[in-house]
Every structure is written in C-alpha cells, then in structure tokens.
Design a protein around this motif. Structure first.
Motif, PDB file in Angstrom:
ATOM      1  N   ILE A 127      64.717  76.727  48.974  1.00 17.69           N
ATOM      2  CA  ILE A 127      63.971  77.933  48.600  1.00 17.69           C
ATOM      3  C   ILE A 127      62.532  77.814  49.087  1.00 17.69           C
ATOM      4  O   ILE A 127      62.088  78.580  49.936  1.00 17.69           O
ATOM      5  CB  ILE A 127      64.031  78.172  47.079  1.00 17.69           C
ATOM      6  CG1 ILE A 127      65.485  78.334  46.622  1.00 17.69           C
ATOM      7  CG2 ILE A 127      63.221  79.419  46.702  1.00 17.69           C
ATOM      8  CD1 ILE A 127      65.668  78.366  45.119  1.00 17.69           C
ATOM      9  N   VAL A 128      61.808  76.837  48.556  1.00 18.42           N
ATOM     10  CA  VAL A 128      60.440  76.567  49.025  1.00 18.42           C
ATOM     11  C   VAL A 128      60.115  75.091  48.824  1.00 18.42           C
ATOM     12  O   VAL A 128      60.590  74.449  47.879  1.00 18.42           O
ATOM     13  CB  VAL A 128      59.363  77.406  48.296  1.00 18.42           C
ATOM     14  CG1 VAL A 128      59.462  78.875  48.651  1.00 18.42           C
ATOM     15  CG2 VAL A 128      59.420  77.205  46.789  1.00 18.42           C
ATOM     16  N   LEU A 129      59.299  74.555  49.692  1.00 19.30           N
ATOM     17  CA  LEU A 129      58.713  73.227  49.544  1.00 19.30           C
ATOM     18  C   LEU A 129      57.401  73.384  48.782  1.00 19.30           C
ATOM     19  O   LEU A 129      56.636  74.315  49.051  1.00 19.30           O
ATOM     20  CB  LEU A 129      58.457  72.622  50.919  1.00 19.30           C
ATOM     21  CG  LEU A 129      57.796  71.236  50.976  1.00 19.30           C
ATOM     22  CD1 LEU A 129      58.720  70.170  50.413  1.00 19.30           C
ATOM     23  CD2 LEU A 129      57.417  70.896  52.421  1.00 19.30           C
ATOM     24  N   TRP A 259      58.627  64.155  48.703  1.00 22.32           N
ATOM     25  CA  TRP A 259      58.388  65.587  48.673  1.00 22.32           C
ATOM     26  C   TRP A 259      59.263  66.199  47.589  1.00 22.32           C
ATOM     27  O   TRP A 259      60.246  65.597  47.152  1.00 22.32           O
ATOM     28  CB  TRP A 259      58.630  66.270  50.023  1.00 22.32           C
ATOM     29  CG  TRP A 259      59.915  65.964  50.737  1.00 22.32           C
ATOM     30  CD1 TRP A 259      60.066  65.207  51.856  1.00 22.32           C
ATOM     31  CD2 TRP A 259      61.249  66.413  50.384  1.00 22.32           C
ATOM     32  NE1 TRP A 259      61.392  65.155  52.224  1.00 22.32           N
ATOM     33  CE2 TRP A 259      62.132  65.899  51.345  1.00 22.32           C
ATOM     34  CE3 TRP A 259      61.765  67.204  49.357  1.00 22.32           C
ATOM     35  CZ2 TRP A 259      63.515  66.135  51.301  1.00 22.32           C
ATOM     36  CZ3 TRP A 259      63.140  67.451  49.300  1.00 22.32           C
ATOM     37  CH2 TRP A 259      63.994  66.920  50.273  1.00 22.32           C
ATOM     38  N   ARG A 260      58.884  67.385  47.159  1.00 20.97           N
ATOM     39  CA  ARG A 260      59.629  68.092  46.117  1.00 20.97           C
ATOM     40  C   ARG A 260      59.594  69.585  46.410  1.00 20.97           C
ATOM     41  O   ARG A 260      58.598  70.105  46.896  1.00 20.97           O
ATOM     42  CB  ARG A 260      59.025  67.828  44.736  1.00 20.97           C
ATOM     43  CG  ARG A 260      58.926  66.349  44.369  1.00 20.97           C
ATOM     44  CD  ARG A 260      58.223  66.172  43.032  1.00 20.97           C
ATOM     45  NE  ARG A 260      58.131  64.768  42.647  1.00 20.97           N
ATOM     46  CZ  ARG A 260      57.081  63.988  42.893  1.00 20.97           C
ATOM     47  NH1 ARG A 260      56.040  64.471  43.562  1.00 20.97           N
ATOM     48  NH2 ARG A 260      57.071  62.735  42.489  1.00 20.97           N
ATOM     49  N   GLY A 261      60.698  70.250  46.080  1.00 22.24           N
ATOM     50  CA  GLY A 261      60.747  71.693  46.293  1.00 22.24           C
ATOM     51  C   GLY A 261      61.940  72.300  45.580  1.00 22.24           C
ATOM     52  O   GLY A 261      62.814  71.582  45.086  1.00 22.24           O
ATOM     53  N   LEU A 262      61.974  73.604  45.530  1.00 21.61           N
ATOM     54  CA  LEU A 262      63.049  74.299  44.830  1.00 21.61           C
ATOM     55  C   LEU A 262      64.260  74.483  45.732  1.00 21.61           C
ATOM     56  O   LEU A 262      64.135  74.787  46.920  1.00 21.61           O
ATOM     57  CB  LEU A 262      62.570  75.676  44.371  1.00 21.61           C
ATOM     58  CG  LEU A 262      61.418  75.708  43.369  1.00 21.61           C
ATOM     59  CD1 LEU A 262      61.073  77.166  43.048  1.00 21.61           C
ATOM     60  CD2 LEU A 262      61.764  74.948  42.098  1.00 21.61           C
ATOM     61  N   GLY A 263      65.445  74.299  45.136  1.00 23.76           N
ATOM     62  CA  GLY A 263      66.682  74.519  45.860  1.00 23.76           C
ATOM     63  C   GLY A 263      67.757  75.044  44.929  1.00 23.76           C
ATOM     64  O   GLY A 263      67.658  74.927  43.706  1.00 23.76           O
ATOM     65  N   ALA A 264      68.799  75.617  45.513  1.00 24.20           N
ATOM     66  CA  ALA A 264      69.911  76.180  44.746  1.00 24.20           C
ATOM     67  C   ALA A 264      71.225  75.785  45.407  1.00 24.20           C
ATOM     68  O   ALA A 264      71.235  75.312  46.552  1.00 24.20           O
ATOM     69  CB  ALA A 264      69.780  77.702  44.698  1.00 24.20           C
TER      70      ALA A 264
END
Length: 331
Positions: A127-129, A259-264
């Motif tokens: 989704i986004v980093l 690193w971290r980010g949103l995912g589905a």
C-alpha cells in the motif's frame, strides 16, 4: 543497505499522478462507488511483533493520526512470534476485504530464504512505505566498552560468548549482527526475542550484552542514560544520535536498515487499496504523526505501492545472497 533516495521524505510524484488519474476516469469513479461503504467496521492493523518495538510504535502513531481521515478505527493488534511469521500468516490467510491489514517489515524479504515462511512479498499487496531505520549496536551505559572497536575486541577474545539480542531468528536485526560478525571476523551468541522491545528489556535487565536493533528502538533508554549506542549501520550519522559514529567511519563497510509499511492480502480489491493509500497520504501529513516519528528518531520515508514493491524486490535479492553466503540456518 539503504532505502532509495528517490523515495526519501516526500510523497512520490507517481502517487500524485495516480490519484489525479483516479479522479479523472469513469472506471475509477465506479471503483470508488463500489468502495463507498468501506470501511463500515473497524480495520485490524496487525503488528507481527511485541509492544514497545519500533513497528508497534509506528503502527500506533499511524492509527492515532488516521482517525480523522477514515470512518472507522484502525485497531492495532500485536501478534508476535516466530520472527514475525505468525502475524504475517494471520493477515495472509485473512479474507482480502481490507478489514485486516499488516504493518509489513523487511523480514518479509528475509524469512522466506531460511524456510520460516512459505510465502513472500509477492503474496501481499503493498500500500505505502512509511519508514526506514538503520541498525545500531547498543549496550548498557555502564558496559566496559565505549567504542565499537572495544566491543568487537572483547567479543573476539571470547568467541560465541558475547550475547547480542535481536527481534527473532533471521529477522533484520539478527542479520545485521551476523553481517557485522562476518565483516569483522567476530563470533556472537545471537539471542532471539519476539520483538525489539523484549530484546531491549533483556539488555536493560543484564541478560545479554548488546542489541542490534535500530537507534529508534532504544531512544528513550539512551536519553535516560541507561543505554549507549556504540555505532550505527548507516551511511551517515543518525539524526538525534549524532555522537554515535557509523560503522563506515570506523572502517567497516556495512550499512543495513529496516523498513516498514502498510500491506494487505494479495487479492484485496484495488478500490479498497486506493482508500487505504489515500488515507495514508493524509495521515502522514498530520503534524502529530511526524512529531512522534521525530521524537522517536524514526526515519520517515514515504513511497507509493510501486516504489514500495521495488524496495521489497531489491531487498529480497540482497538478503537471499547474504543468508546463502553466511549459511544462516534456523535450529
């Protein structure tokens, strides 16, 4: 390893263009109509690590700041264990309807190469980093070592005895310490924990000699005088910890970041992903979110889904090669 400078500290041009296109075309309007009632109940934001670590801090900061930009709460759920694989598996197996998403971490590009998980970054929809942070070697403030050279010299005198805590076997922080050992000819005793937070608590309690987590994850304890950072694995000194040298300054050519980010889940409808991305774009502009990131010395790095995907592909290749070369196996 460093995150591409093209996606540092800015919302990518690609994101802006894609959103303009989304509003301009009829098919996109139809997609938004299909998602008009999303979300109509709370959305679970799964953190695959324990409370108190950087991933948890980021997720909660994001959740709090997102309240005014999404109609339902983003409820942070901690599901630690097995180097993050338990939480990731939970999201992967969820119905792809946008009601269970994950705070993805770099471990998604490491765990497949040691057989901990049978899936990879290809099984998630980015989704986004949101963030990237370099590793740091941290010890207690009263430890006998004041430089990274002194720490490494002591470890070399007692091969395999100096205990370095990490956020789980084959996690990014395990690999960071393993890579440091490889670069310097040093053998550590790697101690896994269900997250960076528990590893730091173990260090504070004197159960281990060091941790290889990010500088952001030891901020409070460094500021309180309980811990000290000997060196960071960054290309340049970390904001807020300017007194701590980088390994490269000390002649050790090593740079490793998380690193971290949103995912589905992979098959989540694109219109749902668009709602979540749009929410994220507005959320990261919130002063409260950026204040927490700054206070915790967490590196803000924003990338849209394409940029995030490119980072995952790149890192998967890098860590596959590193794990193979160091012959890292889980026991």
């Amino acid at each position: 390893m460093t995150t591409d400078t093209a996606i540092q500290n800015t919302i990518s041009r690609r994101t802006a263009v894609s959103l303009l296109a989304l509003g301009a075309c009829g098919s996109a309007r139809q997609a938004w109509a299909q998602a008009a009632d999303y979300p109509h109940r709370p959305v679970e934001l799964v953190v695959a690590y324990g409370a108190g670590g950087g991933t948890d801090v980021l997720a909660r900061a994001f959740s709090d700041s997102a309240r005014k930009h999404i109609s339902q709460p983003l409820t942070v759920i901690n599901k630690p264990g097995a180097s993050g694989s338990i939480g990731l598996t939970d999201v992967l197996n969820a119905k792809p309807d946008g009601y269970k998403i994950a705070m993805l971490t770099v471990e998604l590009t490491t765990l497949p190469h040691v057989g901990v998980i049978k899936f990879s970054h290809d099984d998630f929809a980015p989704i986004v980093l949101l963030n990237a942070d370099p590793a740091a070697i941290t010890v207690k403030a009263d430890a006998p070592w004041n430089t990274i050279e002194e720490f490494l010299a002591a470890a070399k005198k007692a091969p395999g005895e100096v205990r370095v805590g990490n956020s789980g076997a084959a996690s990014i922080w395990h690999l960071a310490a393993a890579a440091l050992g490889d670069k310097t000819g040093t053998s550590f005793n790697h101690i896994p924990y269900p997250g960076a937070g528990p590893a730091v608590l173990a260090l504070l309690g004197g159960h281990i000699e060091a941790v290889s987590v990010s500088a952001a994850e030891v901020t409070a304890h460094v500021n309180s005088g309980k811990l000290k950072i000997l060196a960071t694995m960054a290309d340049k000194r970390v904001k807020g910890f300017e007194s701590a040298p980088t390994l490269k300054e000390r002649g050790i050519d090593l740079s490793i970041s998380s690193w971290r980010g949103l995912g589905a889940p992979k098959n989540t409808p694109p219109e749902i992903l668009a709602v979540l991305k749009n929410t994220a774009i507005k959320t990261v502009a919130e002063p409260a979110f950026r204040e927490i990131m700054d206070k915790q010395n967490m590196g803000f790095v924003f990338g849209d889904e394409a940029a995030f995907k490119a980072v995952m592909v790149r890192d998967s290749t890098y860590y596959k090669n590193l794990i193979t070369r160091l012959n890292i196996k889980l026991v």
